[in-house]
Design an enzyme around this catalytic site. Structure first.
Site, short mmCIF file in Angstrom:
data_model
loop_
_atom_site.label_atom_id
_atom_site.label_comp_id
_atom_site.label_asym_id
_atom_site.label_seq_id
_atom_site.Cartn_x
_atom_site.Cartn_y
_atom_site.Cartn_z
CB THR A 86 43.97 41.92 31.03
OG1 THR A 86 44.59 40.88 31.77
CG2 THR A 86 42.78 41.39 30.28
CE1 TYR B 30 42.80 37.17 30.29
CE2 TYR B 30 44.82 38.40 29.90
CZ TYR B 30 43.76 38.08 30.71
OH TYR B 30 43.65 38.63 31.96
CB SER C 67 50.40 44.62 36.53
OG SER C 67 49.40 43.81 37.11
CB THR D 68 43.49 43.93 36.96
OG1 THR D 68 43.65 42.54 36.63
CG2 THR D 68 42.73 44.65 35.86
CG ASP D 69 47.40 40.02 38.28
OD1 ASP D 69 48.13 39.04 38.00
OD2 ASP D 69 46.18 40.06 38.05
CE LYS E 184 42.35 40.68 39.21
NZ LYS E 184 43.43 40.33 38.24
CD GLU F 115 43.52 39.54 68.38
OE1 GLU F 115 42.28 39.47 68.38
OE2 GLU F 115 44.27 38.73 68.98
N1 DGL Z 1 48.74 39.23 34.17
C1 DGL Z 1 47.72 40.08 34.77
C2 DGL Z 1 48.23 41.52 34.86
O1 DGL Z 1 48.93 41.95 33.94
C3 DGL Z 1 46.48 40.07 33.95
C4 DGL Z 1 45.34 40.63 34.69
C5 DGL Z 1 44.82 41.89 34.08
O2 DGL Z 1 45.56 42.78 33.62
O3 DGL Z 1 43.57 42.02 34.14
O4 DGL Z 1 47.93 42.20 35.85
#
Ligand code: DGL
Length: 358
Positions: A42, A56, A89, A122-123, A195, A315
């Protein structure tokens, strides 16, 4: 030939300008050299309108444009950029991890490189940050950064996150703390951070808290990592050619063994069980996991509950079943450590030691 006063003045001004320029050039050259490795996400995203903060296309803006859009970076470092990948990602593969880690490792060995920033979606940012934390041997700052909104959106967070990342990567006091993640003014440990919110700018959290904050280009530290990383790691990207297959099954009510059986047939080397509660395993799933263990597959109990840590022999009788517990690592982080550990050992007791130490 006598110079007129005017000619003399022009010469003097030119000389002054030149010396000022060279002083500025010298001052810039004296700044730390930070390399920005861009992978997409992103932070390189673009939306149709400024109102699109969550809708986006990721991985559109090249690194040159990212850096050109942030001239303030020149105040904190000499910055150069490389486009390693241009992907969202969620599509990262083990090959991407290996390629990126090799480039980070090579750059960290260069005397003319003082710090490295990786821009990333971020993923899966948390997985890449942990992987680099485990396998790159350097004391130089390595900072992974992303953004929750594309640069085209109102109140985009990418520029300040990137400025903070370069500022931290240019800081001597950021070295030796393991791979770092700068998001939303915080400096997080690449090991601990995940995240935790899918559409807010304060998405990245660790149950153990951030290591510190970065504000207006200055770092404020409040704790240091205690788990092994970078130079203190027994793993090194220079020795890793491939990563073994490690997958994750999720625990839930009415659990069945379809996924467990399928991964067994697919030949995984380890299976992360993201159990309910404290890593609980449904009674109907235990025999299938024991069966995989008997075939040499490592069984690692993590939990779908994000915080806390999985207690060994609580457990499930891990000693009796010869299973491993993932400690405080979330399933996706446990998978990264299991892959790296399995490049060195297939002994479950060694694996458990590694999960305690990293
Ligand atoms: N498609 C997600 C990624 O590339 C977008 C999320 C992001 O980068 O914030 O990880």
């Amino acid at each position: 030939m006598l110079m007129t006063t005017r000619q003399g003045m022009k010469r003097w001004l030119a000389a002054m300008a030149l010396s000022a320029l060279s002083a500025a050039a010298l001052a810039q050259a004296a700044k730390p050299h930070v390399v920005v490795l861009a992978t997409g996400g992103t932070i390189a995203g673009a939306g149709a309108s400024a109102a699109n903060s969550a809708t986006y296309a990721a991985a559109k803006v090249p690194v040159e444009k990212l850096l050109a859009g942030l001239p303030e970076l020149g105040n904190v470092a000499q910055v150069t950029g490389e486009q390693v990948f241009q992907i969202a990602s969620e599509s990262f593969t083990n090959e991407h991890l290996l390629t990126l880690a090799r480039r980070v490792s090579a750059l960290s060995k260069q005397a003319d490189v003082d710090g490295i920033v990786i821009t990333h979606g971020t993923d899966t940012l948390e997985e890449t940050a942990y992987f680099l934390n485990l396998v790159v041997h350097t004391a130089k700052p390595i900072v992974v950064v992303g953004s929750m909104r594309p640069g085209t959106a109102l109140s985009a967070d990418g520029t300040l996150n990137l400025y903070d990342a370069v500022s931290v990567a240019a800081s001597k006091d950021a070295g030796g703390k393991g791979v770092l993640v700068t998001m939303n003014d915080e400096i997080q440990s690449g090991r601990d951070v995940s995240k935790t919110i899918n559409i807010k700018t304060e998405a990245f959290k660790s149950q153990w808290g951030p290591l510190g904050m970065v504000v207006e280009g200055r770092n404020y530290w409040f704790r240091a990592p205690v788990k092994r990383h970078t130079n203190a790691s027994e793993f090194n990207i220079d020795d890793i050619k491939t990563l073994p297959a490690v997958d994750i099954v999720y625990g839930y009510g009415n659990m069945n063994t379809t996924g467990i059986d399928a991964y067994g047939k697919a030949g995984v080397k380890a299976l992360i069980h993201a159990g309910t509660g404290n890593g609980s395993v449904a009674a109907q799933a235990v025999p299938a996991l024991q069966g995989l263990r008997a075939q040499g597959v490592q069984i690692i109990r993590s939990a779908r509950v994000p915080d806390g840590f999985v207690l060994r022999n609580a457990e499930q009788p891990d000693d009796k079943y010869d299973w491993v517990v993932a400690h405080d690592l979330r399933p996706q982080k446990a998978r990264i450590l299991a892959m790296v550990a399995l490049t060195k050992t297939s002994d479950s007791k060694e694996l458990q030691r590694i999960f305690w130490e990293y």
